[in-house]
Structures are given as structure tokens and as C-alpha cells.
Design a protein around this motif. Structure first.
Motif, PDB file in Angstrom:
ATOM      1  N   SER A 160     -11.795   6.920   2.793  1.00  0.00           N
ATOM      2  CA  SER A 160     -10.563   7.258   3.051  1.00  0.00           C
ATOM      3  C   SER A 160     -10.502   8.307   4.197  1.00  0.00           C
ATOM      4  O   SER A 160     -11.388   9.496   4.182  1.00  0.00           O
ATOM      5  CB  SER A 160      -9.760   7.562   1.891  1.00  0.00           C
ATOM      6  N   VAL A 161      -9.679   8.177   4.969  1.00  0.00           N
ATOM      7  CA  VAL A 161      -9.407   9.112   6.137  1.00  0.00           C
ATOM      8  C   VAL A 161      -7.972   9.566   6.360  1.00  0.00           C
ATOM      9  O   VAL A 161      -7.303   8.846   6.489  1.00  0.00           O
ATOM     10  CB  VAL A 161      -9.870   8.727   7.348  1.00  0.00           C
ATOM     11  N   VAL A 162      -7.582  11.033   6.018  1.00  0.00           N
ATOM     12  CA  VAL A 162      -6.231  11.270   6.177  1.00  0.00           C
ATOM     13  C   VAL A 162      -6.125  12.545   6.904  1.00  0.00           C
ATOM     14  O   VAL A 162      -7.108  13.290   7.043  1.00  0.00           O
ATOM     15  CB  VAL A 162      -5.933  11.782   4.615  1.00  0.00           C
ATOM     16  N   SER A 189      -1.764  10.191  10.292  1.00  0.00           N
ATOM     17  CA  SER A 189      -2.647   9.009  10.665  1.00  0.00           C
ATOM     18  C   SER A 189      -3.634   8.733   9.068  1.00  0.00           C
ATOM     19  O   SER A 189      -3.941   9.945   8.769  1.00  0.00           O
ATOM     20  CB  SER A 189      -3.551   9.216  11.524  1.00  0.00           C
ATOM     21  N   TYR A 190      -3.935   7.463   8.828  1.00  0.00           N
ATOM     22  CA  TYR A 190      -4.721   7.402   7.607  1.00  0.00           C
ATOM     23  C   TYR A 190      -5.329   6.030   7.716  1.00  0.00           C
ATOM     24  O   TYR A 190      -4.934   5.214   8.359  1.00  0.00           O
ATOM     25  CB  TYR A 190      -3.886   7.803   6.271  1.00  0.00           C
ATOM     26  N   LEU A 191      -6.511   5.720   6.944  1.00  0.00           N
ATOM     27  CA  LEU A 191      -7.252   4.599   6.836  1.00  0.00           C
ATOM     28  C   LEU A 191      -7.826   4.484   5.606  1.00  0.00           C
ATOM     29  O   LEU A 191      -8.506   5.546   5.277  1.00  0.00           O
ATOM     30  CB  LEU A 191      -7.963   4.522   8.302  1.00  0.00           C
ATOM     31  N   VAL A 237      -6.014  -0.335   4.022  1.00  0.00           N
ATOM     32  CA  VAL A 237      -4.884   0.356   4.426  1.00  0.00           C
ATOM     33  C   VAL A 237      -5.084   0.998   5.660  1.00  0.00           C
ATOM     34  O   VAL A 237      -6.178   1.628   5.927  1.00  0.00           O
ATOM     35  CB  VAL A 237      -4.345   1.276   3.273  1.00  0.00           C
ATOM     36  N   GLU A 238      -4.196   1.030   6.541  1.00  0.00           N
ATOM     37  CA  GLU A 238      -4.062   1.840   7.918  1.00  0.00           C
ATOM     38  C   GLU A 238      -2.776   1.754   8.462  1.00  0.00           C
ATOM     39  O   GLU A 238      -1.714   1.305   8.353  1.00  0.00           O
ATOM     40  CB  GLU A 238      -5.060   1.137   9.071  1.00  0.00           C
ATOM     41  N   TYR A 239      -2.669   3.340   8.903  1.00  0.00           N
ATOM     42  CA  TYR A 239      -1.386   3.732   9.751  1.00  0.00           C
ATOM     43  C   TYR A 239      -1.870   4.649  10.927  1.00  0.00           C
ATOM     44  O   TYR A 239      -2.324   5.488  10.570  1.00  0.00           O
ATOM     45  CB  TYR A 239      -0.603   4.550   8.632  1.00  0.00           C
ATOM     46  N   GLN A 240      -1.613   4.155  12.076  1.00  0.00           N
ATOM     47  CA  GLN A 240      -1.703   5.007  13.250  1.00  0.00           C
ATOM     48  C   GLN A 240      -3.340   5.260  13.323  1.00  0.00           C
ATOM     49  O   GLN A 240      -3.591   6.334  13.538  1.00  0.00           O
ATOM     50  CB  GLN A 240      -0.910   6.239  13.171  1.00  0.00           C
ATOM     51  N   ALA A 241      -4.100   4.406  12.941  1.00  0.00           N
ATOM     52  CA  ALA A 241      -5.474   4.854  12.844  1.00  0.00           C
ATOM     53  C   ALA A 241      -6.390   5.175  14.066  1.00  0.00           C
ATOM     54  O   ALA A 241      -7.292   5.451  14.187  1.00  0.00           O
ATOM     55  CB  ALA A 241      -6.291   3.466  12.192  1.00  0.00           C
ATOM     56  N   ASP A 242      -5.590   4.592  15.209  1.00  0.00           N
ATOM     57  CA  ASP A 242      -6.252   4.743  16.598  1.00  0.00           C
ATOM     58  C   ASP A 242      -5.644   5.939  17.098  1.00  0.00           C
ATOM     59  O   ASP A 242      -6.038   6.051  18.673  1.00  0.00           O
ATOM     60  CB  ASP A 242      -6.223   3.468  17.310  1.00  0.00           C
ATOM     61  N   GLN A 243      -4.834   6.333  16.603  1.00  0.00           N
ATOM     62  CA  GLN A 243      -4.001   7.685  17.353  1.00  0.00           C
ATOM     63  C   GLN A 243      -4.994   8.714  17.572  1.00  0.00           C
ATOM     64  O   GLN A 243      -5.774   9.362  16.745  1.00  0.00           O
ATOM     65  CB  GLN A 243      -2.841   8.091  16.627  1.00  0.00           C
ATOM     66  N   ARG A 244      -4.980   9.333  18.779  1.00  0.00           N
ATOM     67  CA  ARG A 244      -5.777  10.392  19.052  1.00  0.00           C
ATOM     68  C   ARG A 244      -5.480  11.593  18.787  1.00  0.00           C
ATOM     69  O   ARG A 244      -4.376  12.151  19.096  1.00  0.00           O
ATOM     70  CB  ARG A 244      -6.133  10.444  20.559  1.00  0.00           C
ATOM     71  N   LEU A 245      -6.026  12.231  17.762  1.00  0.00           N
ATOM     72  CA  LEU A 245      -5.419  13.763  17.138  1.00  0.00           C
ATOM     73  C   LEU A 245      -6.641  14.624  17.088  1.00  0.00           C
ATOM     74  O   LEU A 245      -8.041  14.323  17.117  1.00  0.00           O
ATOM     75  CB  LEU A 245      -5.103  13.366  15.507  1.00  0.00           C
ATOM     76  N   PRO A 265       0.849  -1.174   0.081  1.00  0.00           N
ATOM     77  CA  PRO A 265       0.127  -0.020  -0.157  1.00  0.00           C
ATOM     78  C   PRO A 265       0.904   1.231   0.103  1.00  0.00           C
ATOM     79  O   PRO A 265       2.083   1.171   0.281  1.00  0.00           O
ATOM     80  CB  PRO A 265      -0.810  -0.111   1.262  1.00  0.00           C
ATOM     81  N   PRO A 266       0.357   2.205  -0.478  1.00  0.00           N
ATOM     82  CA  PRO A 266       0.974   3.527  -0.468  1.00  0.00           C
ATOM     83  C   PRO A 266       1.393   3.838   0.947  1.00  0.00           C
ATOM     84  O   PRO A 266       0.773   3.876   1.767  1.00  0.00           O
ATOM     85  CB  PRO A 266       0.140   4.578  -1.322  1.00  0.00           C
TER      86      PRO A 266
END
Length: 412
Positions: free
Chosen positions: A275-277, A64-66, A77-85, A57-58
Motif C-alpha cells: 500500500s502507498v499513501v 494519492s494512494y494505491l 485500489v488506486e486514486y490519483q496514483a500517477d500524480q507527481r507529489l 474500496p475505501p
């Protein structure tokens, strides 16, 4: 235990429906071979997996993204998807969702007039430009929230629904809890910087899913490119609405603390992706990074609906009942998201309680549907009763218990 009867008698039906190509005609075995395979607990057609090449995946320039399919729930695809921002104006998705929720319950009407308070009129940041003391139609305020990201419109709606913005924030948190948004806490209706105001990419994808699926009659507003109020025409900040015709929502967000964020959704054919970025460096970056996710998902994955809600998948023997059969199915549509080119390697099986005894109520869980890809389980869903079965008379219950005893089946 596995219900072998279902697998044997439903092969033709599944082939006809075209859902599971792994048991299409070229892969049929003689009946004795199927029974031998089933006894081993395997329901696939033993086809050798095709070589399907899927790139990594890219990797995005974002905090954070999902990427998720809302129908199957598959996270691609997910990266740090549960990080509180800090979510910035992505917060307004919950504000608009609560409006849609109250509209569906009949507590609000789009034609309702909302009084604009001084607090709403003085709201900083992005605005719809409503005037203090005036009355604005709820329909206009909803568009002002979604399209123009109006802080003034958000506060006006919050006060109209809950009396104050702080009370509305409490309502937002209650709904977040009900939706399973476990890494979210709201302090206001706008997303303006505030201590203890946060969300996560995963939680925002859950919220987006409910906006799209729960209230589809209102979703078209999220794709509108412009909205004019007080002779002021403002453009939707979601640049993908102009660049990709498959994109039809949802919401942008930006503050110095949060950076630039975008929750986007697109639909191609019968497949939808969200998608969430979060935490990109510019308005252009959030659009580009979101496009990378959507392109990857649509190019290399496919979503299929295997079964419909309440479709009868099997009829099973009921012991001690006024009738001897119960219909079994699913309480929801069953979708799977799989790599493209892997459809022929899907297989399905049922695991059903060995002894089903009356009484039975619709919705009672009596087993599960198991979907596998290349013999690896990818999803399991509860198999439920679709009809009620009342207890039979005294003689019927005694007789069925005797039959079970002589068959050597232990009943509970």
C-alpha cells in the motif's frame, strides 16, 4: 490460433494441480462437447458465476494512494496514483535500494567503513547522529536510513557510492528510469524539500516491489522496530509494525510540503500486498489509512500462483528442425489476484503460432497463455520456447515443407 490439443490433454493435469477449479471434475463435459466448445474459442467450463459481493474500496483522506499485489501486478485500489507529489523520506527507499543493488553486485560490503563528511553531519531533520570525521560501518548506515530515516546516514551513503550527493541523485534517476518509474525525479538522497523532486504512488509501489523481490536477504531490516546508535535508541516511525503482525515494512515520510506518507507491505499466507499513501494530515492518519487499504485487500481478494517459471505447459510440433518437438512454458511465475470466492470461474487457454519452424532459441516467443475470469481475459503472458531446436538437414526441411504444402498450411 488456439492450441486445442493443449486444452484437451491438460485438463487432468490442471485439475490435479488444483489451480483452475472451473475445470474440476463436476464441470467435465463429454469429449465431443469440449471439442465443440473449443472450436468456438472458449476454454471455460461454462459454470454459472457465483454471486460474490465485494464492497466499494475505501475512500481515504489522502492526496494519492494505491494498493497492489506485487506478484500478480494487480492494482486493487488506486486514486490519483500517477500524480507527481513530493515524496519526503519515501525517497530513502531508492537510497537503500541502490545500496542493496551494489551489495548484490559485490561492489560493497556491509562491513565497509564509510567516512562521515561535514555535510552529512550537518544534515537537518531526522538523524542517525553520526559524527563528522568518524568512520561508520555501512550496515549501521543502512539501518539508520531504513529504521531511523537518518538524513545524515543517507548523505554519507550517497557520497560513499557516487562521490557527491548530486552524482548519487543522477544514479537514482537512472535506476528509476530502468524500473519504469515514469513520474519520478530525484534531486537528493534524503527527500528534503527541493525543486523538481517528486514521485508518485504508483512509482513508489514499483520501487517497493523491487526492494522486496530483488533483494529479499536485506528486506528483514524494514521490519525492525528499533535501532540504537551512539547510545541513542530510536523507533521505526511505521506504527503498523506494532499494530499488525502481517506488516513487515517499508518506509515513512514527512515534510510540511508533502504531508505524511507511508509505503507499507504485509503478507498473509502466500499473499503479499503493498500500500502507498501520500499526503495525509498526521502520523496517525497515515497509519490508519494504510490499514484500511490492507484490510480491504486481504479480506476481499486472493492471489493464486497458477504456473511456475519454466514449467512445461505444452510440447509443440516443430517443422524443419533437427528434433520435432519444442517445450513451451513461461519465463516467469504466473500469479492472478481475483475476488475471493471466484476461483471456480478461472479458465486457461493457449494461443500458439500455427506453424513453428526451426531454428528456435530458448526464450523465443511462440504464443501466449490467456487467463480468464468469467470469460473475461484478466491477464496474458508470453509463451516461450524452453529449449533450442536447431535446423534439420536439407532433406528434412524439404520433406516438412512438402507436408505443410499438402496439408494446406501456409508457412512463413
Amino acid at each position: 490460433m488456439l492450441n486445442y490439443y493443449f486444452l484437451i490433454t491438460n485438463l487432468k493435469k490442471i485439475r490435479r494441480m488444483g489451480y483452475l477449479a472451473s475445470i474440476s471434475k463436476p464441470h467435465f463435459k463429454p469429449m465431443w462437447a469440449w471439442i465443440a466448445t473449443l472450436i468456438c474459442g472458449i476454454s471455460s467450463a461454462q459454470a454459472a458465476p457465483d454471486e460474490v459481493l465485494i464492497p466499494a474500496p475505501p475512500s481515504l483522506s489522502a492526496s494519492s494512494y494505491l494498493l497492489v499485489d506485487p506478484h500478480s501486478g494487480k492494482v486493487i485500489v488506486e486514486y490519483q496514483a500517477d500524480q507527481r507529489l513530493p515524496p519526503a523520506s519515501l525517497t530513502k527507499m531508492m537510497t537503500s535500494y541502490l545500496v542493496e543493488h551494489e551489495l548484490a553486485r559485490g561492489n560493497l560490503k556491509l562491513t565497509d567503513k564509510v567516512r562521515i563528511s561535514e555535510k552529512a553531519w550537518r544534515a537537518p531533520g531526522s538523524r542517525m547522529f553520526v559524527r563528522e570525521g568518524t568512520f561508520v560501518e555501512l550496515n549501521d548506515l543502512l539501518k539508520g536510513i531504513i529504521i531511523q530515516s537518518g538524513n545524515d546516514a543517507s548523505i554519507a551513503v550517497a557520497e560513499h557510492l557516487a562521490g557527491s550527493e548530486s552524482s548519487f541523485a543522477d544514479l537514482m534517476n537512472q535506476h528509476a528510469n530502468l524500473l519504469g518509474m515514469n513520474d519520478t525525479h530525484f534531486v537528493n538522497s534524503t527527500g528534503l524539500p527541493a525543486e523538481n523532486h517528486y514521485s508518485s504512488a504508483r512509482d513508489l509501489s514499483i520501487l517497493a516491489q523491487h526492494i522486496i523481490l530483488d533483494y529479499p536477504e536485506h528486506y528483514k531490516v524494514y521490519s525492525e522496530k528499533y535501532f540504537t546508535y551512539n547510545d541513542i535508541r530510536q523507533a521505526n516511525r511505521n506504527k503498523l509494525l506494532w499494530r499488525d503482525s502481517s506488516v513487515d515494512g517499508l518506509k515513512t515520510g514527512h515534510t510540511e510540503e508533502a504531508g505524511f506518507g507511508l509505503v507499507a507491505s504485509a503478507k498473509k499466507g502466500d499473499m503479499r500486498l503493498i500500500s502507498v499513501v501520500m499526503g495525509t494530515k498526521s502520523e496517525e492518519a497515515r497509519a490508519q489509512e494504510s490499514q484500511k487499504l490492507l484490510t480491504y485487500g486481504f479480506r476481499y481478494f486472493d492471489t493464486r500462483q497458477l504456473y511456475q517459471k519454466y514449467e512445461v505447459l505444452n510440447e509443440n510440433r516443430v517443422w524443419g528442425g533437427a528434433t520435432e518437438q519444442v517445450k513451451l512454458g513461461l519465463g516467469e511465475h504466473l500469479y492472478v489476484t481475483i475476488p475471493r470466492g471466484q476461483e471456480e470461474n478461472l479458465s486457461a487457454s493457449l494461443s500458439i503460432s500455427e506453424v513453428i519452424k526451426a531454428p528456435i532459441q530458448p526464450g523465443d516467443e511462440l504464443g501466449k497463455v490467456i487467463i480468464s475470469l468469467n470469460d473475461e481475459v484478466i491477464t496474458e503472458k508470453p509463451l516461450i520456447a524452453l529449449n533450442a531446436v536447431e535446423e534439420g538437414g536439407f532433406v528434412k526441411k524439404v520433406w516438412d515443407n512438402l507436408v505443410l504444402f499438402f496439408l494446406g498450411i501456409v508457412s512463413s
